[in-house]
Design a protein around this motif. Structure first.
Motif, mmCIF file in Angstrom:
data_model
loop_
_atom_site.group_PDB
_atom_site.id
_atom_site.type_symbol
_atom_site.label_atom_id
_atom_site.label_comp_id
_atom_site.label_asym_id
_atom_site.label_seq_id
_atom_site.Cartn_x
_atom_site.Cartn_y
_atom_site.Cartn_z
ATOM 1 N N SER A 329 0.255 -20.430 -35.097
ATOM 2 C CA SER A 329 1.058 -20.265 -36.307
ATOM 3 C C SER A 329 2.191 -19.280 -36.035
ATOM 4 C CB SER A 329 0.187 -19.762 -37.453
ATOM 5 O OG SER A 329 0.984 -19.418 -38.577
ATOM 6 N N ALA A 333 1.083 -11.900 -39.179
ATOM 7 C CA ALA A 333 -0.263 -11.631 -39.691
ATOM 8 C C ALA A 333 -0.234 -11.002 -41.082
ATOM 9 C CB ALA A 333 -1.010 -10.728 -38.705
ATOM 10 N N HIS A 336 -0.615 -13.011 -44.663
ATOM 11 C CA HIS A 336 -1.841 -13.624 -45.174
ATOM 12 C C HIS A 336 -2.532 -12.698 -46.185
ATOM 13 C CE1 HIS A 336 -1.711 -16.948 -42.316
ATOM 14 N NE2 HIS A 336 -1.372 -16.076 -41.382
ATOM 15 N N ASP A 337 -2.933 -13.272 -47.309
ATOM 16 C CA ASP A 337 -3.669 -12.538 -48.334
ATOM 17 C C ASP A 337 -5.164 -12.790 -48.139
ATOM 18 O OD1 ASP A 337 -3.909 -11.104 -50.987
ATOM 19 O OD2 ASP A 337 -4.819 -13.032 -51.501
ATOM 20 N N SER A 341 -7.082 -16.386 -48.528
ATOM 21 C CA SER A 341 -7.661 -17.023 -47.345
ATOM 22 C C SER A 341 -9.138 -17.334 -47.565
ATOM 23 C CB SER A 341 -7.495 -16.119 -46.115
ATOM 24 O OG SER A 341 -6.141 -16.065 -45.706
ATOM 25 N N ARG A 355 -5.212 -24.008 -43.852
ATOM 26 C CA ARG A 355 -4.374 -22.847 -44.153
ATOM 27 C C ARG A 355 -5.126 -21.554 -43.871
ATOM 28 N NH1 ARG A 355 -1.570 -24.482 -49.999
ATOM 29 N NH2 ARG A 355 -0.563 -26.422 -49.286
ATOM 30 N N ALA A 356 -6.401 -21.539 -44.214
ATOM 31 C CA ALA A 356 -7.204 -20.342 -43.944
ATOM 32 C C ALA A 356 -7.403 -20.140 -42.451
ATOM 33 C CB ALA A 356 -8.557 -20.457 -44.648
ATOM 34 N N ASP A 359 -5.197 -17.774 -40.303
ATOM 35 C CA ASP A 359 -5.177 -16.348 -40.614
ATOM 36 C C ASP A 359 -5.929 -15.589 -39.524
ATOM 37 O OD1 ASP A 359 -5.407 -13.790 -41.578
ATOM 38 O OD2 ASP A 359 -6.176 -14.352 -43.551
ATOM 39 N N LEU A 362 -9.191 -13.307 -40.533
ATOM 40 C CA LEU A 362 -10.401 -13.804 -41.190
ATOM 41 C C LEU A 362 -11.618 -12.985 -40.749
ATOM 42 C CD1 LEU A 362 -10.245 -17.718 -41.075
ATOM 43 C CD2 LEU A 362 -9.941 -16.242 -43.066
ATOM 44 N N ASN A 385 -5.664 -19.563 -33.333
ATOM 45 C CA ASN A 385 -5.045 -18.431 -34.033
ATOM 46 C C ASN A 385 -5.923 -17.206 -34.233
ATOM 47 O OD1 ASN A 385 -2.234 -19.414 -35.079
ATOM 48 N ND2 ASN A 385 -3.608 -21.148 -35.416
ATOM 49 N N HIS A 386 -7.227 -17.340 -34.104
ATOM 50 C CA HIS A 386 -8.067 -16.174 -34.363
ATOM 51 C C HIS A 386 -8.453 -15.483 -33.059
ATOM 52 C CE1 HIS A 386 -11.046 -13.499 -36.093
ATOM 53 N NE2 HIS A 386 -10.584 -13.856 -37.278
#
Length: 520
Positions: A329, A333, A336-337, A341, A355-356, A359, A362, A385-386
């Motif tokens: 993405s 960072a 993101h809320d 998320s 979408r989550a 993030d 997470l 992404n994580h």
């Protein structure tokens, strides 16, 4: 002073790098490989930096991290092209690149402004470096500086003592508070005031009405999508759109009157209805009508509307594709809320869970939950992404996903290296490459893969430490793989010495040393 076109021609690495590499002979390419070899010591790196070959210096300064002593020598190097390669190096700490902020040559400063490029993500320079660039560099040479500005600048730049820095703060106009906007609009410096008025002028309906082009172009698109639309402009677009996309553009504009939105949700063009389906102001009746729209793209767009309940989403016949790109993405960072998320991660809708999944913040419970998600897009996006994506998820994602940015999964922190040797027999060449990530792949297998039909497999095998010495020496004579083989950490010291002998040739590694043999 070169104009903007000349700057773009000279300051973009792809074309220049290709020319430099194409001009390099075999000994120079071997030395470029030595420059990338993780076993190469500082003393050798310094010798390579001092050589005549532009290809060697380019590779050394652009394509790897460097010891501090070598960085010192690069910054002081007399050749501006050499320094320019380092100015956009994605592998070094940005603070090291920042040492070139006052370089005397415009091309080096331009490279620093360009930065490493999109493929390498954000590379934030120190805030004081950005301030120095904004206040002393020619604006033409600031390139994509916005990708290198640290987030902290958002709060310090609007009230910074330097006018040019305050002017740059207008870049965040949509994020600024009313107090900050008012201060910039009334700034004592005329440049700051003009910049503030310029970035906000599209919010004036009179400006949009006056300046809206009467032909399809970028300016018209921007104003129709983001400008404050007067009733007159809206009626003109409804009565006589100048382009096929005009109605879609205004359908997503937050300033569009609600009575016009009510018309567009029933427009014959499904693209217009699809855009309108994303508007948060939709009434219950409008949402219900769009939920049963004959076009699947419209139904899918309304199915993720924030006002819908999970039961309402589940009742919609939406479509979710799995043939798109699931990569890294580009969202920072901080955007993101956490609460949003979590809601999305717990949703029954795969598009919301996707979408989550992008993030990077997470929490562990949601990472564990999405790692087992039935939707492949969710799993791959989480893996991409994580930072704590589990090893099993990363490997599964790689084996199942065959789209763009697939190989980037292997660069994630937890990607496994054990148990991969068995993939050497896979039909898919990218899966065969997995075997070359394993430190336990047998030498015979590595040797065989060094002659694979796929060029990427061959390149990976040439750098594998289990490549046999005999095969490694053979590849040093190969035009395609010589530089890969020279970067192999298992390169025997006796062979390295013979490669470095090219540095002592009178003509240098780019002039007449092609006959150098690396064989005993």
């Amino acid at each position: 002073m070169p104009d903007q076109g000349e700057l773009r021609t000279m300051a973009h690495h792809p074309r220049t790098a290709e020319q430099i590499w194409a001009a390099a002979d075999l000994p120079a390419r071997r030395l470029a490989g030595v420059a990338l070899n993780p076993a190469t010591g500082t003393d050798v790196l310094l010798r390579l930096l001092a050589c005549d070959s532009a290809a060697v210096r380019m590779t050394l300064c652009r394509d790897r991290d460097l010891p501090e002593e070598v960085v010192d020598a690069v910054v002081a190097h007399p050749d501006h092209r050499t320094r320019s390669f380092f100015a956009a190096n994605p592998h070094v700490d940005p603070a090291r690149r920042a040492r070139l902020v006052d370089d005397p040559h415009w091309l080096v400063r331009a490279w620093l402004g360009e930065g490493p490029g999109w493929a390498h993500g954000r590379s934030e320079l120190p805030e004081h470096t950005v301030v120095r660039m904004l206040t002393t560099h020619d604006p033409e040479y600031l390139g994509t500086i916005y990708r290198q500005v640290p987030r902290s600048a958002r709060w310090t730049f609007p009230s910074h003592p330097e006018p040019k820095v305050r002017a740059y703060a207008c870049t965040w106009w949509g994020e600024l508070t009313e107090e900050e906007r008012s201060a910039l609009l009334a700034d004592p410096d005329v440049e700051v005031r003009e910049r503030a008025r310029g970035v906000g002028r599209h919010l004036d309906p009179a400006y949009v009405e006056r300046e809206l082009p009467d032909r399809p172009c970028h300016a018209r698109t921007h104003l129709l999508m983001h400008g404050a639309l007067s009733r007159r402009v809206v009626e003109q677009v409804l009565a006589a759109p100048v382009g096929r996309e005009d109605l879609s553009m205004i359908a997503g504009n937050p300033s569009l009157p609600l009575d016009v939105l009510a018309l567009l949700v029933r427009d014959p063009d499904p693209r217009v209805r699809e855009t309108a389906a994303g508007r948060p102001e939709l009434t219950v009746a409008q949402r219900q009508a769009l939920a049963t729209d004959p076009d699947p793209a419209v139904r899918t767009r309304i199915s993720v509307h924030p006002a819908l309940t999970e039961e309402e989403r589940a009742a919609i016949d939406y479509r979710v594709g799995s043939d798109e790109t699931f990569g890294r993405s580009e969202l920072p960072a901080w955007i993101h809320d956490p609460a949003r998320s979590r809601r999305h991660a717990l949703s029954g809708h795969p598009l919301l869970r996707r979408r989550a999944a992008v993030d990077p913040g997470l929490p562990p419970d949601l990472v564990a939950r999405l790692s087992c998600d039935p939707d492949p897009g969710v799993r791959v996006l989480l893996a991409q992404n994580h930072p704590q994506a589990p090893a099993a998820l990363l490997l599964r994602g790689f084996l199942e996903y065959t789209g763009r940015e697939r190989w980037s999964l292997t660069t994630r922190p937890n990607f496994p290296t054990g148990g991969l040797a068995g993939y050497a027999e896979a039909a898919d060449p990218m899966v065969r490459r997995l075997a070359l990530l394993s430190p336990r792949t047998p030498p015979a297998t590595v040797d065989r893969l060094s002659a694979d039909l796929d060029p990427d497999v061959r390149a990976d095998a040439a750098r594998h430490p289990h490549l046999s010495s005999q095969r490694l020496v053979e590849l040093l004579e190969d035009e395609e793989l010589a530089h890969r083989a020279a970067a192999n950490p298992a390169l025997p010291s006796s062979v390295l010495d013979r490669l470095l002998a090219a540095l002592d040739q009178p003509a240098g590694p780019t002039g007449g040393a092609d006959g150098l043999s690396v064989r005993a």
